[in-house]
Design a protein around this motif. Structure first.
Motif, PDB file in Angstrom:
ATOM      1  N   LEU A 225       0.800  -1.230   0.000  1.00  0.00           N
ATOM      2  CA  LEU A 225       0.000   0.000   0.000  1.00  0.00           C
ATOM      3  C   LEU A 225       0.833   1.280   0.000  1.00  0.00           C
ATOM      4  N   PRO A 226       1.805   1.441   0.892  1.00  0.00           N
ATOM      5  CA  PRO A 226       2.585   2.691   0.877  1.00  0.00           C
ATOM      6  C   PRO A 226       3.325   2.927  -0.442  1.00  0.00           C
ATOM      7  N   THR A 227       3.809   1.849  -1.033  1.00  0.00           N
ATOM      8  CA  THR A 227       4.513   1.985  -2.314  1.00  0.00           C
ATOM      9  C   THR A 227       3.525   2.356  -3.412  1.00  0.00           C
ATOM     10  N   ILE A 245      -4.450   5.578 -12.438  1.00  0.00           N
ATOM     11  CA  ILE A 245      -5.344   4.610 -11.828  1.00  0.00           C
ATOM     12  C   ILE A 245      -4.569   3.965 -10.679  1.00  0.00           C
ATOM     13  N   GLY A 246      -5.185   3.903  -9.508  1.00  0.00           N
ATOM     14  CA  GLY A 246      -4.500   3.348  -8.349  1.00  0.00           C
ATOM     15  C   GLY A 246      -4.744   1.862  -8.213  1.00  0.00           C
ATOM     16  N   CYS A 247      -3.698   1.143  -7.878  1.00  0.00           N
ATOM     17  CA  CYS A 247      -3.781  -0.310  -7.679  1.00  0.00           C
ATOM     18  C   CYS A 247      -2.731  -0.690  -6.640  1.00  0.00           C
ATOM     19  N   GLY A 248      -3.168  -1.435  -5.613  1.00  0.00           N
ATOM     20  CA  GLY A 248      -2.193  -1.887  -4.627  1.00  0.00           C
ATOM     21  C   GLY A 248      -2.681  -1.643  -3.214  1.00  0.00           C
ATOM     22  N   GLY A 249      -2.973  -2.740  -2.518  1.00  0.00           N
ATOM     23  CA  GLY A 249      -3.305  -2.645  -1.107  1.00  0.00           C
ATOM     24  C   GLY A 249      -4.711  -2.212  -0.778  1.00  0.00           C
ATOM     25  N   VAL A 250      -5.604  -2.200  -1.783  1.00  0.00           N
ATOM     26  CA  VAL A 250      -6.984  -1.765  -1.512  1.00  0.00           C
ATOM     27  C   VAL A 250      -7.800  -2.947  -0.990  1.00  0.00           C
ATOM     28  N   LYS A 251      -8.299  -2.818   0.250  1.00  0.00           N
ATOM     29  CA  LYS A 251      -9.126  -3.892   0.835  1.00  0.00           C
ATOM     30  C   LYS A 251     -10.340  -3.319   1.556  1.00  0.00           C
ATOM     31  N   SER A 252     -10.480  -1.985   1.539  1.00  0.00           N
ATOM     32  CA  SER A 252     -11.636  -1.358   2.170  1.00  0.00           C
ATOM     33  C   SER A 252     -11.809   0.050   1.610  1.00  0.00           C
ATOM     34  N   GLY A 253     -12.869   0.727   2.058  1.00  0.00           N
ATOM     35  CA  GLY A 253     -13.077   2.100   1.616  1.00  0.00           C
ATOM     36  C   GLY A 253     -11.922   3.003   1.999  1.00  0.00           C
ATOM     37  N   ARG A 254     -11.224   2.620   3.067  1.00  0.00           N
ATOM     38  CA  ARG A 254     -10.127   3.467   3.553  1.00  0.00           C
ATOM     39  C   ARG A 254      -9.007   3.579   2.539  1.00  0.00           C
ATOM     40  N   GLU A 255      -8.540   2.432   2.020  1.00  0.00           N
ATOM     41  CA  GLU A 255      -7.428   2.480   1.071  1.00  0.00           C
ATOM     42  C   GLU A 255      -7.878   3.065  -0.274  1.00  0.00           C
ATOM     43  N   GLN A 268      -8.191   0.037  -8.430  1.00  0.00           N
ATOM     44  CA  GLN A 268      -8.333  -1.386  -8.709  1.00  0.00           C
ATOM     45  C   GLN A 268      -8.108  -2.220  -7.444  1.00  0.00           C
ATOM     46  N   VAL A 269      -8.735  -3.394  -7.452  1.00  0.00           N
ATOM     47  CA  VAL A 269      -8.633  -4.310  -6.315  1.00  0.00           C
ATOM     48  C   VAL A 269      -8.086  -5.642  -6.827  1.00  0.00           C
ATOM     49  N   GLY A 270      -6.996  -6.110  -6.235  1.00  0.00           N
ATOM     50  CA  GLY A 270      -6.366  -7.356  -6.685  1.00  0.00           C
ATOM     51  C   GLY A 270      -6.456  -8.449  -5.634  1.00  0.00           C
ATOM     52  N   THR A 271      -5.493  -8.462  -4.733  1.00  0.00           N
ATOM     53  CA  THR A 271      -5.430  -9.509  -3.714  1.00  0.00           C
ATOM     54  C   THR A 271      -6.755  -9.678  -2.963  1.00  0.00           C
TER      55      THR A 271
END
Ligand SMILES: C=Cc1c(C(=O)O)[nH]c(=O)[nH]c1=O
Length: 310
Positions: A225-227, A245-255, A268-271
């Motif tokens: 997420l920080p990266t 476009i943001g991708c990386g570490g998104v798992k909730s509304g917060r990220e 985007q949401v991956g993992t």
């Protein structure tokens, strides 16, 4: 609150969609993302010919995210071209196609085919697959990136995007931004692809957790997420007239909120999608809406790119 975002001629009811590679290799998977609360969908990066990919196990959940060395398994570009031809672009959600050829020639052949099909979907060139043994990530070679993009824009004249690897050095951010800024038809970048060639060790078995590459694979999830946020913010700051476009570490509304605050147009949401399934989109969407409500923002534009510095 209004979660909609319109950009590059696409209208999204909310800024969330799948990261290329997750839940997007088959038409059934793509249809599942389209049927979910996601605001758009993107295909698995495709190659000229179908690929089996690397030996399994090639994906593993890790304590704070995931590791993968899939090896670009995909049905071949014709399959995704057919899916895009049959897709209901008018009534449906925006469809993006990711292209990741094994060579520049392959990329140009695929891009020419998508050009000739003249479809409304946006094409994204993947410059950052970290898992092809013996193949360096184009995105880490600025001269190679510039050469590839110079050849691409000769063949593909419509707006397009690129998927970038994570960068970790201000000089690299500046160098890559300078390359990207010399291509006006390159209208967006997706930051970031997985953090390449990490190693997850299972203590009980004293073993790696995936088979390819001695256990090395792209890292996703909380770890990155920080990266991811730094890459979104730096390219948002350095690029002229392009979306990030943001991708990386998104798992909730917060990220998701953080990515947009850093400058992301969409997220985007991956993992999290891999582990939770397509239900994650409605959950993250509702969490983002609640957070905006709480903070008094009516639209995404109210806070996009407005990260405070000290
Ligand atoms: C396109 C290949 C990729 C793959 C893969 O297929 O191994 N995994 C990633 O994390 N990112 C990629 O870009």
């Amino acid at each position: 609150v209004d979660l909609s975002v319109s950009w590059l001629g696409v209208n999204m009811e909310n800024p969330l969609y799948n990261a290329s590679g997750v839940m997007c290799r088959s038409r059934e998977e793509l249809d599942a993302v389209a049927a979910s609360a996601a605001g758009a969908l993107i295909t698995k990066s495709c190659t000229l010919l179908p690929r089996e990919g690397n030996p399994e196990p090639r994906y593993a959940k890790a304590p704070h995210g995931s590791i993968n060395s899939m090896g670009l398994p995909n049905a071949g570009y014709q399959y995704y071209l057919d899916y895009a031809k049959a897709y209901d672009h008018q009534g449906g959600k925006p469809l993006f196609v990711s292209v990741s050829g094994m060579s520049l020639e392959d990329n140009l052949e695929m891009l020419a085919a998508f050009r000739d099909a003249d479809l409304p979907c946006l094409v994204e060139l993947n410059l950052s697959c970290p898992n092809l043994p013996g193949k360096p990530q184009i995105g880490y070679d600025f001269e190679a990136s510039s050469h590839v993009l110079s050849e691409v824009v000769k063949v593909y004249h419509k707006p397009f995007g690129v998927k970038l690897p994570p960068y970790f050095d201000p000089v690299h951010f500046a160098e890559m931004a300078s390359v990207l800024n010399s291509f006006p038809s390159l209208k967006y970048v997706t930051c970031i692809n997985s953090v390449g060639n990490g190693l997850v060790i299972d203590l009980d078995s004293e073993s790696v957790v995936i088979k390819p590459k001695g256990g090395l694979g792209g890292i996703g999830g909380d770890y990155v997420l920080p990266t991811a946020l730094a890459n979104v913010r730096e390219f948002y700051r350095l690029l002229d007239d392009k979306h990030v476009i943001g991708c990386g570490g998104v798992k909730s509304g917060r990220e998701a909120f953080m990515h947009i605050l850093a400058g992301a147009t969409a997220v985007q949401v991956g993992t999290c999608l891999y582990e939770e399934g397509a239900a994650c989109f409605a959950r993250i969407r509702d969490e983002l809406a609640a957070l905006m409500q709480e903070k008094g923002y009516a639209t995404l534009a109210d806070f996009r790119g407005k990260l405070k510095t000290m």
